[in-house]
Design an enzyme around this catalytic site. Structure first.
Site, PDB file in Angstrom:
ATOM      1  NE  ARG A  63     -30.259 -11.542  52.242  1.00  0.00           N
ATOM      2  CZ  ARG A  63     -31.463 -12.061  52.209  1.00  0.00           C
ATOM      3  NH1 ARG A  63     -31.899 -12.655  51.110  1.00  0.00           N
ATOM      4  NH2 ARG A  63     -32.256 -12.000  53.246  1.00  0.00           N
ATOM      5  CG  HIS A  70     -25.144 -13.901  58.360  1.00  0.00           C
ATOM      6  ND1 HIS A  70     -25.242 -12.625  57.833  1.00  0.00           N
ATOM      7  CD2 HIS A  70     -25.520 -14.744  57.356  1.00  0.00           C
ATOM      8  CE1 HIS A  70     -25.648 -12.699  56.574  1.00  0.00           C
ATOM      9  NE2 HIS A  70     -25.831 -13.969  56.263  1.00  0.00           N
ATOM     10  CE1 TYR A 111     -17.615 -36.470  55.934  1.00  0.00           C
ATOM     11  CE2 TYR A 111     -18.986 -35.230  54.399  1.00  0.00           C
ATOM     12  CZ  TYR A 111     -18.779 -36.344  55.200  1.00  0.00           C
ATOM     13  OH  TYR A 111     -19.728 -37.330  55.250  1.00  0.00           O
TER      14      TYR A 111
END
Length: 813
Positions: A31, A77, A121
């Site tokens: 990570r 993931h 967006y």
């Protein structure tokens, strides 16, 4: 029958240790820390790989970010979408990464810390340089492992055709480890890799000739080459990063500071806000306005100054007290050989070179096998064309494709693969021209195979190939440095005038510890009368000084309080001051005995201390300049129950006069008192007998032939001239100043050197306060007891004597 319950009885430490150990291993490896080879954390690698697999590359149209995030979560993931999207956005932010790996359309956040638009967006695609991270991933260059649900595979590491760990840097916090690797200039890093390939034993200094230091995307200035060198040698080091600021002249004899680059990882909006708060809180004087004029043409923060303000001083103050200058700490930790490790520059470069050698070897082996396979088939096709008629007859006589292949292999000695190619041959390939092109292809494949075999035959050839590829990337993508590097860290100095409005004020301090500064207007309005003070208190200092000056308050307990005048509370003349304990911590029974204003702690000035038990001490004033002053500091070392009775500032050539309660006075020159350190106890001032103590010590210039005024406990006062005494030396008994009486002998309560305008006040045991004007007393000799000022039988004995401070301007020449 109830199912048997199967519990394990384990110690808590063992379980916790095991679980936390597993969790830590996951956090560290999967990570928060980058891989030393491709410089990517797992989530970043998965984003790039997923975009590449989806053909979301720089040469195609942009695609909704949400689609990519969905693919990454669904395939590789299994974490929250925000963590994936945030990682993707960061790869596109050109103020965070030196070479963006993702291109984004839409709002991808800002240097002011604004959040990016939601992923529904924005649109994204891989940048052109990101394709170099993934180039040749299809040629078995890296290992693949199954994804979380074993449906597809994902790469362990990317081929990374340039040293991304150094180019884009990395930052992260895991369990027990953190990493901070700054971004660098692509061209410089490639030069460093090439230098390391050419000379494996290259030193850090040699590497730093080509790779000078970090190159932040936000530009700025780095100070401290030694810090860079230390970081490259050990993995840890500290540098100073400051924004780029210039001073511009404005109309009306004013100036402004213009900032066009800020330090890396600094939030501009917060920095500007802090600067403006400093202006509002008047922590720095001289700033008229702070404006953020940043627009699409570039970053620009303007600090407009007042007329006459010190622009250099204000700028230095901003460097010191805002994020216009920050410290960057290198902590070059990366996953190296499956383990987190603090890496030096050489280890990072070595790790990358070893990675590239493996990538190129595997890539070349893949290409070679492919070329050999094709060559074998082309060979078969050329042979087939030469015996075409027999082949066609054989194939037409066969039952099916399988039978045809079998006959071809048996009759004409073709291999399995060649036979497959022959039976799959399309009729148009049998034209005459095709034989020529096959022969041409065979020739080219032969050259290709030779080239690839040569490449694999020696490490030298392999390294040459790596260097060639790196130079090509440098040529395509490298740009100029954005960050300047300066050798030394500049010491930031600025005069106090920068932070304090220069203003003349009246400062007063009382024995009980009430201090204040008052505007000259407030003092003048009351004409110096009606001073706000408690009934049984009295003034010990009254000065007209500047807010940029300092004042030292000395206590009877051998401590001193260092106060910048501007930090004193501004209180009206008629109101009681603020108690010193609100500014610094002092003991409950501590009294202020002397106040000394200081403009500069210059050499050649001394402090002389007198103590009750007959000690005197002289130290340089400069020693009393304090950096931290939140509590009372030690002025001198007192032994036992000793107390300080008075303190004076001298220029080193004064006289001292000491008087004891038994009426002995001793006069000698200051030079007899050796100069000692701040905490020392001093030397013997006067020889005392049992039950005798020092009432006071005074400092004066012999030239002025001053008057010595004493007050006794019985309310007698007398004035003597210095001519009555002989100059002696330190630690003597001195001369008697009172006539010894058999009954109710006089004992000294106060002794002062008095001038024309002085007033001496005293208080009796019946709480009566009286004042005398010393020069109204007639001159007496040493052997008299003076004249009574009060009747001690009726009005009480004198218990405290002090000289009223005269309003003075100590720094007027």
């Amino acid at each position: 029958m109830a199912q048997a319950e199967n519990f394990l009885d384990l110690p808590l430490e063992e379980v916790l240790g095991d679980r936390f150990g597993r969790y830590s291993k996951y956090i560290i490896q999967e990570r928060a820390l980058p891989d030393a080879r491709d410089g990517l954390k797992p989530v970043q690698r998965r984003i790039l790989y997923a975009m590449n697999e989806e053909k979301n590359t720089y040469d195609k149209n942009f695609r909704k970010a949400a689609k990519t995030v969905g693919t990454v979560i669904g395939n590789y993931h299994p974490h929250g979408d925000s963590s994936v999207y945030d990682a993707m956005v960061r790869l596109s932010q050109d103020w965070k990464v030196r070479n963006s790996l993702v291109e984004m359309h839409g709002n991808n956040g800002s240097i002011d810390g604004d959040p990016p638009a939601a992923m529904r967006y924005t649109e994204a695609r891989l940048s052109r340089i990101a394709s170099e991270m993934l180039r040749d991933i299809g040629k078995e260059t890296v290992d693949f492992i199954p994804n979380f649900d074993d449906t597809i595979t994902e790469p362990v590491v990317l081929p990374a055709k340039y040293p991304n760990l150094l180019v884009n840097g990395s930052t992260g916090i895991s369990a027990g480890y953190a990493t901070d690797i700054p971004p660098h200039n692509l061209g410089e890093v490639i030069d460093a890799v090439i230098k390391k390939i050419d000379k494996p034993a290259v030193t850090v200094d040699e590497l730093m000739r080509v790779m000078k230091g970090p190159d932040f995307p936000t530009g700025g200035i780095i100070q401290g080459v030694d810090g860079i060198r230390q970081a490259y040698e050990t993995g840890k080091g500290k540098i100073v990063v400051r924004g780029n600021a210039s001073i511009e002249d404005m109309r009306g004899d004013r100036q402004q500071i213009v900032i066009d680059e800020i330090p890396y990882d600094v939030n501009k909006a917060n920095m500007v806000k802090k600067m403006d708060e400093m202006r509002i809180d008047r922590k720095v004087e001289g700033i008229a306005e702070v404006r953020d004029e940043t627009d699409r043409t570039g970053l620009r923060v303007v600090i407009e100054l007042k007329r006459g303000a010190s622009s250099e001083g204000v700028l230095n103050y901003l460097y010191k007290n805002t994020d216009l200058q920050v410290t960057y700490n290198f902590n070059m930790v990366a996953i190296y050989d499956k383990t987190p490790k603090l890496l030096s520059l050489q280890q990072i470069l070595d790790s990358y070179i070893v990675h590239q050698k493996e990538i190129i070897t595997r890539q070349t082996t893949f290409d070679l096998n492919k070329a050999k396979d094709r060559s074998h088939i082309v060979e078969g096709l050329i042979k087939a064309v030469s015996i075409l008629d027999e082949l066609i007859a054989t194939i037409r006589a066969s039952k099916d494709k399988q039978d045809a292949k079998k006959r071809i292999i048996n009759q004409y000695e073709f291999s399995e693969k060649q036979a497959e190619a022959i039976v799959m041959l399309q009729l148009y390939r049998l034209t005459n021209t095709d034989v020529t092109s096959l022969e041409q292809e065979a020739e080219e494949l032969k050259k290709e195979i030779n080239k690839l075999e040569k490449l694999l035959s020696s490490e030298k050839n392999l390294l040459q190939h790596i260097k060639k590829e790196l130079r090509q990337i440098k040529k395509t993508f490298a740009d100029d440095r954005k960050t300047d590097i300066e050798n030394e860290i500049e010491a930031l100095t600025f005069d106090i005038e920068v932070t304090v409005a220069s203003e003349d004020v009246v400062v007063s301090a009382t024995r009980d510890g009430y201090v204040k500064r008052t505007s000259i207007r407030s003092y003048g309005a009351s004409n110096g009368e009606d001073f706000g003070i408690k009934d049984d208190d009295h003034l010990v200092g009254l000065f007209e000084v500047n807010t940029t000056d300092h004042i030292l308050l000395f206590t009877n307990k051998g401590k001193y309080i260092y106060l910048p005048i501007h930090e004193l509370p501004d209180i009206r003349w008629k109101d009681i001051g603020q108690h010193i304990s609100n500014l610094v911590s002092i003991d409950r029974d501590e009294r202020i005995i002397q106040t000394i204003p200081v403009r500069t702690f210059k050499d050649g000035a001394y402090l002389v201390f007198f103590t009750k038990n007959g000690m005197v001490k002289r130290s340089e004033l400069a020693l009393y300049k304090a950096q931290r002053y939140s509590k009372a500091l030690i002025a001198l070392n007192l032994k036992g129950d000793d107390e300080v009775v008075d303190v004076f500032q001298t220029k080193g050539n004064s006289d001292v006069f000491i008087g004891s309660n038994k009426g002995f006075g001793l006069w000698y020159h200051e030079s007899e008192i050796s100069v000692v350190g701040q905490r020392a106890a001093g030397v013997k001032a006067i020889k005392l007998k049992a039950d005798e103590y020092v009432v006071n010590g005074q400092v004066f210039d012999e030239v002025s032939n001053p008057s010595i005024v004493v007050v006794t406990q019985r309310g007698a006062a007398k004035r003597m001239t210095l001519r009555e005494f002989e100059k002696s030396s330190r630690a003597n008994r001195g001369l008697i100043m009172l006539r010894e009486l058999k009954t109710k002998p006089h004992r000294l309560k106060g002794l002062y050197i008095a001038g024309d305008n002085d007033t001496i006040s005293f208080k009796t045991s019946k709480d009566e306060k009286h004042s005398i004007f010393p020069l109204e007393l007639s001159v007496s000799d040493r052997y008299s007891n003076g004249s009574f000022v009060v009747d001690s039988d009726n009005q009480g004995e004198v218990i405290e004597v002090w000289k009223e401070p005269i309003y003075e301007k100590p720094f007027e020449e």
